[in-house]
Design an enzyme around this catalytic site. Structure first.
Site, mmCIF file in Angstrom:
data_model
loop_
_atom_site.group_PDB
_atom_site.id
_atom_site.type_symbol
_atom_site.label_atom_id
_atom_site.label_comp_id
_atom_site.label_asym_id
_atom_site.label_seq_id
_atom_site.Cartn_x
_atom_site.Cartn_y
_atom_site.Cartn_z
ATOM 1 N N LYS A 205 0.849 -1.198 0.000
ATOM 2 C CA LYS A 205 0.000 0.000 0.000
ATOM 3 C C LYS A 205 0.881 1.243 0.000
ATOM 4 O O LYS A 205 1.618 1.491 0.955
ATOM 5 C CB LYS A 205 -0.900 0.046 1.239
ATOM 6 C CG LYS A 205 -1.851 1.246 1.201
ATOM 7 C CD LYS A 205 -2.537 1.496 2.512
ATOM 8 C CE LYS A 205 -1.851 2.546 3.353
ATOM 9 N NZ LYS A 205 -1.804 3.898 2.776
ATOM 10 N N GLU A 279 10.473 0.749 10.220
ATOM 11 C CA GLU A 279 11.437 1.832 9.976
ATOM 12 C C GLU A 279 10.675 3.118 10.273
ATOM 13 O O GLU A 279 9.784 3.498 9.522
ATOM 14 C CB GLU A 279 11.931 1.758 8.530
ATOM 15 C CG GLU A 279 13.257 2.467 8.357
ATOM 16 C CD GLU A 279 13.077 3.903 7.940
ATOM 17 O OE1 GLU A 279 12.980 4.755 8.856
ATOM 18 O OE2 GLU A 279 13.021 4.173 6.740
ATOM 19 N N CYS A 313 13.268 10.696 7.034
ATOM 20 C CA CYS A 313 13.311 10.152 8.399
ATOM 21 C C CYS A 313 14.688 10.311 9.023
ATOM 22 O O CYS A 313 14.810 10.466 10.227
ATOM 23 C CB CYS A 313 12.874 8.691 8.393
ATOM 24 S SG CYS A 313 13.675 7.729 7.123
ATOM 25 N N GLU A 410 10.050 15.088 15.835
ATOM 26 C CA GLU A 410 10.336 15.035 14.400
ATOM 27 C C GLU A 410 9.424 16.041 13.693
ATOM 28 O O GLU A 410 8.200 15.914 13.737
ATOM 29 C CB GLU A 410 10.057 13.619 13.879
ATOM 30 C CG GLU A 410 10.460 13.437 12.445
ATOM 31 C CD GLU A 410 10.264 12.012 11.942
ATOM 32 O OE1 GLU A 410 9.217 11.416 12.234
ATOM 33 O OE2 GLU A 410 11.162 11.509 11.259
HETATM 34 P P1 NDP Z 1 1.937 7.455 8.897
HETATM 35 O O1 NDP Z 1 2.773 6.650 9.787
HETATM 36 O O2 NDP Z 1 0.513 7.678 9.280
HETATM 37 O O3 NDP Z 1 1.917 6.841 7.431
HETATM 38 C C1 NDP Z 1 2.760 5.844 6.925
HETATM 39 C C2 NDP Z 1 1.953 4.795 6.161
HETATM 40 O O4 NDP Z 1 1.136 4.054 7.053
HETATM 41 C C3 NDP Z 1 0.982 5.385 5.156
HETATM 42 O O5 NDP Z 1 0.857 4.509 4.061
HETATM 43 C C4 NDP Z 1 -0.295 5.445 5.956
HETATM 44 O O6 NDP Z 1 -1.445 5.575 5.190
HETATM 45 C C5 NDP Z 1 -0.248 4.136 6.702
HETATM 46 N N1 NDP Z 1 -1.044 4.087 7.927
HETATM 47 C C6 NDP Z 1 -1.587 5.108 8.630
HETATM 48 N N2 NDP Z 1 -2.211 4.644 9.735
HETATM 49 C C7 NDP Z 1 -2.064 3.296 9.720
HETATM 50 C C8 NDP Z 1 -2.476 2.238 10.601
HETATM 51 N N3 NDP Z 1 -3.130 2.501 11.723
HETATM 52 N N4 NDP Z 1 -2.136 0.974 10.297
HETATM 53 C C9 NDP Z 1 -1.422 0.700 9.185
HETATM 54 N N5 NDP Z 1 -1.009 1.652 8.311
HETATM 55 C C10 NDP Z 1 -1.321 2.928 8.583
HETATM 56 O O7 NDP Z 1 2.627 8.837 8.646
HETATM 57 P P2 NDP Z 1 1.916 10.199 8.223
HETATM 58 O O8 NDP Z 1 1.803 10.203 6.768
HETATM 59 O O9 NDP Z 1 0.632 10.429 8.969
HETATM 60 O O10 NDP Z 1 2.965 11.253 8.742
HETATM 61 C C11 NDP Z 1 2.944 11.672 10.104
HETATM 62 C C12 NDP Z 1 4.327 11.886 10.625
HETATM 63 O O11 NDP Z 1 5.044 10.673 10.600
HETATM 64 C C13 NDP Z 1 5.164 12.840 9.803
HETATM 65 O O12 NDP Z 1 4.942 14.158 10.136
HETATM 66 C C14 NDP Z 1 6.541 12.376 10.139
HETATM 67 O O13 NDP Z 1 6.961 12.977 11.340
HETATM 68 C C15 NDP Z 1 6.392 10.886 10.336
HETATM 69 N N6 NDP Z 1 6.761 10.110 9.135
HETATM 70 C C16 NDP Z 1 7.923 9.421 9.159
HETATM 71 C C17 NDP Z 1 8.311 8.723 8.042
HETATM 72 C C18 NDP Z 1 9.576 7.967 8.005
HETATM 73 O O14 NDP Z 1 10.078 7.679 6.926
HETATM 74 N N7 NDP Z 1 10.115 7.576 9.134
HETATM 75 C C19 NDP Z 1 7.525 8.727 6.816
HETATM 76 C C20 NDP Z 1 6.281 9.429 6.915
HETATM 77 C C21 NDP Z 1 5.955 10.104 8.045
HETATM 78 P P3 NDP Z 1 -1.921 7.085 4.837
HETATM 79 O O15 NDP Z 1 -0.948 7.628 3.923
HETATM 80 O O16 NDP Z 1 -3.200 6.946 4.227
HETATM 81 O O17 NDP Z 1 -1.995 7.814 6.145
#
Ligand code: NDP
Length: 507
Positions: A205, A279, A313, A410
């Site tokens: 996904k 990660e 990240c 972050e």
């Molecule tokens: P999320 O952790 O919500 O999103 C990462 C992925 O997980 C997306 O595909 C998301 O879908 C999906 N997801 C969301 N909720 C669930 C769940 N309960 N169970 C399984 N999968 C889920 O990150 P966000 O996009 O909301 O970003 C929020 C914060 O997270 C950022 O501001 C940043 O600080 C951090 N972040 C860190 C990352 C990294 O690489 N370490 C990457 C992205 C964000 P959907 O996109 O629809 O929400």
């Protein structure tokens, strides 16, 4: 013009043009937009399941964050659709993918890598359009690295016995993979390449805001003639992610994203027997010692935090500067910031593109406001932002205390917090004063100091005199709240294999 023999020769066409070329009135960059004609968007996309497109029951609109222009309708996968994808992956696993010869598997991965290279311009434009990152980054970083990842794991597919000698190796089965929006295609490559090399099938996904390159990747899968069901892509928001995590037929979850969601997934899977790698976030320290080459270090600071709008990240979001060089470093950095070009992601001159979503912009704005309220001093270079879309000016905070939210949380945006230190011990203590442990940077001319620091920094990756360098052969992953498991390198295969020493010795 005089030739060596002293005779006169006519000017070449090029020389004539050069003679006529006017001296520019000023040295600002003229626009250099990359054409988006190479990308052909569908009106609506379904889910890619069992080698076919499933009509979605529900949809949402994906947009360009730089212009807020709607790009396409995207499927919001329901539980039933996720289960269909998992069933297709299971069928492909049982019906041959896990059993075909390793060199056959390598062939498919190699084909995917080649096709990504051939179509790289199309993918780069689409990545920038849907995600907001500058085209020069998607063109020069995301795409070459994504292809390199497939090439690299194509190489391992038929050498697993050398990667894990004296151990019986079996693929895990169906991998459920959930990726974020900051490096959409690259994260897909990090997930899919090792999974397939080890003989697994996948249901992936992409993030809600950046599904388009994952959907275009389905066409690469078709071109490569990968057997149906080996790669399945379902789109949707977090609800779809929840269904993948819970789905019974999934044997392993690989997640990249926020620490909060990572923890929720870990709770959900406790006791289920499903394998898990996480990660998660980071708050990396980029540490500059007074013997470092300052101009290079300033470039490293800029690359560490403003690359990909800071949506990284492992971004070097906390700058630790040795007190004796604090002033020259801050002066050089501020001067360099005035030269960063913020704007249209499809312009080849752009350094800092659009913030990925309105939601992320609001999060950045809230944290930046908290920094000013808590007492830090803010610097933002003069900068004209486009009227539409989501933008944030590259920002530096000085006078930052370790307890401030901008030094702890972050931000995931183009915002740098600067702290100082006097001794290497103090640098280590401050760098490790975070719940995260993903990455760090050390700038010094002394090799012995680099090794001394790397031993003490609690971070999965420590860069020395560089920052944000990635290579498929180098494992990447975190400590503490940055997650567990490694992606890349030989280590990246391990989560996708069941390893059993006794069977190998017994047989
Ligand atoms: P999320 O952790 O919500 O999103 C990462 C992925 O997980 C997306 O595909 C998301 O879908 C999906 N997801 C969301 N909720 C669930 C769940 N309960 N169970 C399984 N999968 C889920 O990150 P966000 O996009 O909301 O970003 C929020 C914060 O997270 C950022 O501001 C940043 O600080 C951090 N972040 C860190 C990352 C990294 O690489 N370490 C990457 C992205 C964000 P959907 O996109 O629809 O929400």
């Amino acid at each position: 013009m005089r030739t060596r023999a002293g005779t006169t020769s006519p000017l070449t066409e090029l020389e004539r043009k050069q003679v006529r070329a006017p001296v520019p009135k000023d040295w600002t960059y003229a626009p250099a937009p990359e054409s988006r004609d190479i990308v052909r968007l569908e009106k609506q996309y379904g889910h890619y399941v069992g080698g076919e497109w499933l009509e979605p029951t529900d949809t949402y609109t994906t947009i360009s964050p730089a212009s807020e222009e709607p790009l396409a309708e995207i499927g919001q996968a329901t539980r039933a659709e996720v289960h269909q994808a998992v069933a297709a992956a299971r069928k492909a696993f049982d019906n041959g993918w896990s059993e075909i010869s390793p060199s056959e598997r390598a062939k498919y991965l190699f084909r995917i890598a080649r096709i990504l290279q051939e179509r790289s311009r199309e993918f780069a434009v689409l990545e920038s359009l849907n995600g907001g990152k500058p085209i020069k980054e998607s063109r020069d970083v995301d795409l070459p690295l994504a292809a390199a990842h497939f090439f690299y794991y194509a190489g391992w597919a038929d050498k697993l016995e050398y990667a894990f000698p004296n151990q019986k190796r079996r693929p895990v089965g169906v991998a459920g993979q959930i990726i974020p929006w900051n490096f959409p295609l690259l994260m897909l490559a990090w997930k899919i390449a090792p999974a397939l090399a080890a003989g697994n099938t996948v249901v992936l996904k992409p993030a809600e805001t950046t599904p388009l390159t994952a959907l275009l990747f389905c066409d690469v899968v078709r071109q490569a003639e990968l057997p149906a069901g080996v790669v399945n892509i379902v789109t949707g928001d977090g609800r779809t992610g929840v269904e993948i995590v819970k789905a019974e037929g999934v044997d392993k979850i690989a997640f990249t994203g926020s620490t909060e969601v990572g923890k929720a997934i870990q709770r959900e899977l406790a006791g289920s027997g499903k394998k898990l790698t996480l990660e998660l976030g980071g708050k990396a320290a980029n540490i500059i010692f007074d013997d470092a080459a300052l101009d290079q270090a300033v470039e490293g600071i800029v690359n560490g935090i403003y690359f990909n709008q800071g949506h990284v990240c492992c971004a070097g979001s906390r700058l630790l500067v040795q007190e004796s060089i604090y002033e020259p470093v801050v002066d050089k950095l501020k001067r360099r910031l005035t030269t960063l070009r913020v704007g249209d992601p499809l312009d080849k001159n752009t350094d800092v593109g659009a913030i990925n979503s309105k939601q992320q912009l609001e999060k950045i704005e809230e944290l930046v406001a908290s920094g000013a309220e808590e007492g830090a001093e803010i610097y933002q270079p003069p900068c004209r932002l486009p009227e539409k879309g989501y933008w944030f000016v590259p920002t530096v905070f000085t006078n930052v205390a370790q307890s401030y939210r901008i030094a702890q949380e972050e931000i995931f945006g183009p915002v740098l917090s600067i702290l100082t230190f006097r001794t290497p011990e103090e640098a280590v203590e401050k760098a490790n004063n975070t719940p995260y442990g993903l990455s760090a940077g050390v700038w010094t001319e002394k090799g012995s100091r680099i090794l001394w620091m790397a031993e003490r920094l609690r971070a999965g990756v420590v860069w020395a005199n560089t920052y944000n360098r990635f290579d498929p052969s180098s494992p990447f992953g975190g400590y503490k709240e940055s997650g567990f498991g490694r992606e890349g390198g030989r280590h990246g295969l391990e989560p996708y294999l069941q390893l059993d020493e006794s069977e190998a010795f017994g047989g």
